[in-house]
Scaffold this active site. Structure first.
Site, mmCIF file in Angstrom:
data_model
loop_
_atom_site.group_PDB
_atom_site.id
_atom_site.type_symbol
_atom_site.label_atom_id
_atom_site.label_comp_id
_atom_site.label_asym_id
_atom_site.label_seq_id
_atom_site.Cartn_x
_atom_site.Cartn_y
_atom_site.Cartn_z
ATOM 1 N N TYR A 191 51.004 17.326 54.588
ATOM 2 C CA TYR A 191 49.887 17.141 53.650
ATOM 3 C C TYR A 191 50.191 16.027 52.650
ATOM 4 O O TYR A 191 49.300 15.278 52.250
ATOM 5 C CB TYR A 191 49.589 18.439 52.888
ATOM 6 C CG TYR A 191 48.864 19.466 53.720
ATOM 7 C CD1 TYR A 191 47.478 19.416 53.877
ATOM 8 C CD2 TYR A 191 49.545 20.481 54.357
ATOM 9 C CE1 TYR A 191 46.811 20.347 54.646
ATOM 10 C CE2 TYR A 191 48.892 21.421 55.133
ATOM 11 C CZ TYR A 191 47.519 21.346 55.276
ATOM 12 O OH TYR A 191 46.853 22.272 56.054
ATOM 13 N N LYS B 209 46.960 20.347 62.843
ATOM 14 C CA LYS B 209 48.090 19.559 62.397
ATOM 15 C C LYS B 209 49.363 20.376 62.502
ATOM 16 O O LYS B 209 49.265 21.606 62.401
ATOM 17 C CB LYS B 209 47.898 19.033 60.969
ATOM 18 C CG LYS B 209 47.405 20.012 59.909
ATOM 19 C CD LYS B 209 48.097 21.297 59.596
ATOM 20 C CE LYS B 209 49.489 21.339 59.127
ATOM 21 N NZ LYS B 209 49.953 22.740 58.815
#
Ligand code: NAD
Length: 372
Positions: free
Chosen positions: A223, A138
């Site tokens: 996140y 990510k």
């Protein structure tokens, strides 16, 4: 404690505990961690032998279904060290110029891209064209357009594209998701996601717009974006956002220091989130619902994750996130297993669409509608 990672490293227990693994049940665990030698193993090459690549390689030593068989690096000395440490033959070592040759290597099934964000797009497309499955860290790419192109390249090459969303396999996180799905929390009303750490060295790639694609939002704020979606269990339909910068010298144009953002969900829930490179000890999820609440703090670090709900403490055992993630990815790639929360390219793309909208909302000062 210069960085969140230093902080988290200290917290991380090296024990691997598979005693509890929600979503798979005891019979599932038996199948998954079968002792049979005939079970296929996912043979993985790691691209980018930096700090997270090192962590993944170490965690993979405890995997039964995934094995490190190759490496891709621009630094010959690192290749030599990793070869010695992990017993990797010279034929399975590549650099950034010649790794397309991986297509002729029968000992590598998948490449795990763990390089700076801006490199993911091109590297993933090259891996797909070489006919290997793509596992990408990510953020999957710098924006939704790039993410879409990666998805298309993987579809065309008939390979899987998975994103390193390790929290999707974390036991306490999964327990809250189970409670929500089973209706134990009732209607979801509110989510708060606080994600940040105080970033050190100003010369690192994370503070270089060309390599990072932004600032804290790309690295740590993601996140909260991703967590809002799996905690609320819906896709957001609008976003608003505001940026604050206290140190324009360190956080240059296009590198966000702190962004507050809000997400609206179709069921009426709202999320209020903070992404920052200026505060330590900021790693908290809170979910408020009609019949109860759920809280995780720390919520996305390497663990142990701690949490409680209106019913009490969450006691699921700590697992090494990267070990479980790689075991699960092996199951997904080799057996077509379906994770409880998706980790595919489409999942990564949704986060990128939201991040694009957050940056647009910061720029325009307006609410941005989302269609995911
Ligand atoms: P790092 O700087 O420690 O490692 C990056 C590696 O890429 C280094 O080995 C470096 O040599 C190599 N590299 C190749 N080309 C490069 C270039 N042009 N410029 C700079 N480095 C280059 O970074 P990291 O912390 O390992 O992060 C790598 C990726 O992993 C990022 O996308 C990050 O977001 C992701 N990450 C994910 C997690 C997680 O928990 N899922 C944690 C940390 C990092």
């Amino acid at each position: 404690m210069n960085s969140r990672r230093d902080f988290l490293q200290k917290l991380t227990a090296s024990v691997i505990a598979f005693n509890f693994f929600p979503g798979y049940g005891s019979s599932g665990i038996k199948n998954f961690y079968s002792e049979s030698n005939e079970d296929p193993v996912l043979r993985v090459a790691i691209m980018g032998l930096g700090s997270y690549g090192t962590r993944v390689a170490e965690a993979m030593q405890s995997c039964k279904r995934a094995r490190l068989t190759g490496i891709i690096s621009g630094t010959p000395a690192k290749i030599k060290n990793w070869q010695d440490k992990y017993n990797i033959p010279a034929n399975n070592c590549y650099n950034y110029d010649n790794f397309d040759g991986i297509k002729d290597n029968p000992e590598i099934d998948a490449v795990y891209i763990i390089t700076p964000n801006a490199l993911h797009h091109n590297q993933a497309i090259r891996v797909a064209r070489a006919g290997k499955h793509v596992i990408c860290e990510k953020p999957m790419a710098l924006n939704a357009r790039e993410g879409q192109e990666m998805i298309e390249a993987c579809k065309k090459a008939n390979v899987k594209l998975l994103v390193g969303y390790r929290m999707h396999f974390e036991p306490k996180t999964l327990e809250i998701i189970r409670m929500r799905k089973d209706g134990e929390l009732g209607k979801i009303l509110f989510f708060q996601g606080l994600c940040g750490f105080r970033i050190g060295d100003p010369s690192q790639w994370r503070l270089n717009r060309q390599l990072a694609g932004g600032g804290s939002m790309m690295d740590i704020g993601i996140y909260a974006v991703n967590g809002a979606r799996y905690m609320v269990g819906e896709e957001p339909v609008w976003v608003t956002a505001e940026e604050t910068k206290t140190n324009p010298e360190k956080f240059k144009e296009g590198v966000d220091e702190t962004i507050q953002f809000q997400l609206g969900f179709p069921g009426g829930a709202v999320a209020s989130c903070l992404s920052t490179y200026t505060m330590n000890n900021l790693d908290r999820f809170f979910l408020n619902a009609e019949k109860g609440f759920a809280e995780l703090q720390p919520s996305t670090g390497y663990g142990p994750i701690k949490g409680r709900t209106n019913k009490g403490e969450l006691n699921q055992q700590h697992v090494t996130h990267q070990t479980v993630q790689m075991e699960e990815m092996a199951g997904i790639i080799l057996e077509g297993k379906q994770p409880i929360v998706p980790i595919d390219g489409e999942e990564g793309l949704k986060d990128l669409k939201i991040i694009d909208a957050i940056y647009l909302a910061v720029k325009t000062g307006k609410k941005v509608d989302l269609k995911l």
